[in-house]
Every structure is written in C-alpha cells, then in structure tokens.
Write an enzyme that holds these catalytic residues in place. Structure first.
Site: not given
Length: 199
Positions: A132, A134
């Site tokens: 991930d 982000r």
C-alpha cells in the site's frame, strides 16, 4: 516551507445525496504538474468539541466509473457521502491515489496478474510496489485547512488512522464502513484483512 496543498477552487454542487461544497486542492509543489484532490463538505466542519464525521477515500476509477465488482470502493464512497449528507455536517476527502498509490495502468497490470492466480498484495509486489503506497499527509493538510482537526473517521484501515494522526489530526473514534462482499471481491476483502490489517 511549501504547503502540502493549496486551496484552488470551490463551489456548491447538488448530488443525489444532497448539496455538497466541493473544494479542490492542488499539490503545493509548484514545480510539478499539479495533482488535484477534492474535499466534499457538508455544513460547518470547523472542529469544536464534537468531532467531524469524515472519510478519507482514494480514487478508484475501475470501481467508481466502470462499476467494477472487484473491490468495495464505490460502495464505501456512496455510504460515506450518504452518511455525511444525513448527518448535516462532515467531509469526504477524495485523494487521487489510484490503485493504493500505483496508478491506473499499474492497477490494471496487477489485475492481469491476479487473473493468473496471485492476490492483490502479491500482484503489487510482483510489479515492484509496496503493498500500500498511499500517503495521508495531504488528507491531513486538507482537513486542517477546512478547520476539521478532530474527526470521527469512517474507515476499516488502521493505516488511515495512523496517517491522519501523524499529520496532526485527532481521530476521536473510528466508524466502520462496510460493504457487502460479492462473488468477485470476497477474496480481495479477505486479503485486506489477513495481509493488510484491515478491520
């Protein structure tokens, strides 16, 4: 010091859920092409004692535009917008972080790998990306600009809670936002729990 985001435009926009104030932010880096992020605001979200109902949502072109059944993103966005509108006070932060930060093209490449039998985490790794990628610093900066420093955060992702807190936002409570699994996304949702720590 260059700000993470700069408020660029805003206007009221009627939606199927009600009237939202749409506030567009641009990345503060003037030397790069400006990435635009959006805050969908209802009511006065300046923090007082009561936390602001909030959702930090990452763009999902496949789920939100072509209504793919491979994820739960569209359902979560719909539920968040509905909840904020019904509460009469809240904000949905919409970040341009397609595919957990890898972009649309790489997300579709990851889909192709998944058709070969790997899961979403394994596909990202095979393409050379983190599970991930982000970042929630931009979301924290947007919330601060709106005056929403204390939030009731609609999420199942503990990383979002930590990311906002790291950016100076107090997450007073976490509000579960759950979509019903379907034939195409049940395994994906299970992987998010098992490998990514989602609740």
């Amino acid at each position: 010091m260059t700000p993470l985001v700069v408020r660029y435009a805003e206007a009221e926009v009627p939606t199927e859920y009600g009237l939202f104030r749409v506030v567009v932010y641009r990345d503060g880096e003037a030397s790069a092409p400006a990435e635009e992020h959006v805050a969908l605001v209802v009511g006065d979200v300046s923090s007082g004692d009561a936390p602001v109902l909030a959702r930090v949502h990452s763009e999902c072109w496949t789920g939100e535009v072509i209504r793919s059944h491979k994820c739960d993103c569209r359902d979560q966005l719909d539920k968040a917008m509905r909840a904020v509108a019904e509460a009469g006070r809240g904000v949905v932060i919409y970040l341009r972080q397609e595919g957990r930060g890898i972009g649309l093209g790489n997300k579709v490449r990851a889909y192709a790998l998944q058709q070969g039998g790997v899961d979403t985490v394994e596909a990202n790794r095979a393409l050379g990306f983190a599970d991930d990628g982000r970042d929630y610093g931009v979301a924290a900066a947007m919330l601060k600009d709106l005056g929403a420093r204390r939030v009731a955060l609609m999420t199942n992702n503990p990383r979002k809670v930590k990311g906002l807190e790291h950016g100076g936002i107090e997450v007073v409570t976490r509000v579960s936002i759950k979509a019903e699994p379907n034939l195409h996304n049940a395994e994906y949702l299970a992987v998010k729990v098992k490998k990514m720590g989602h609740i």
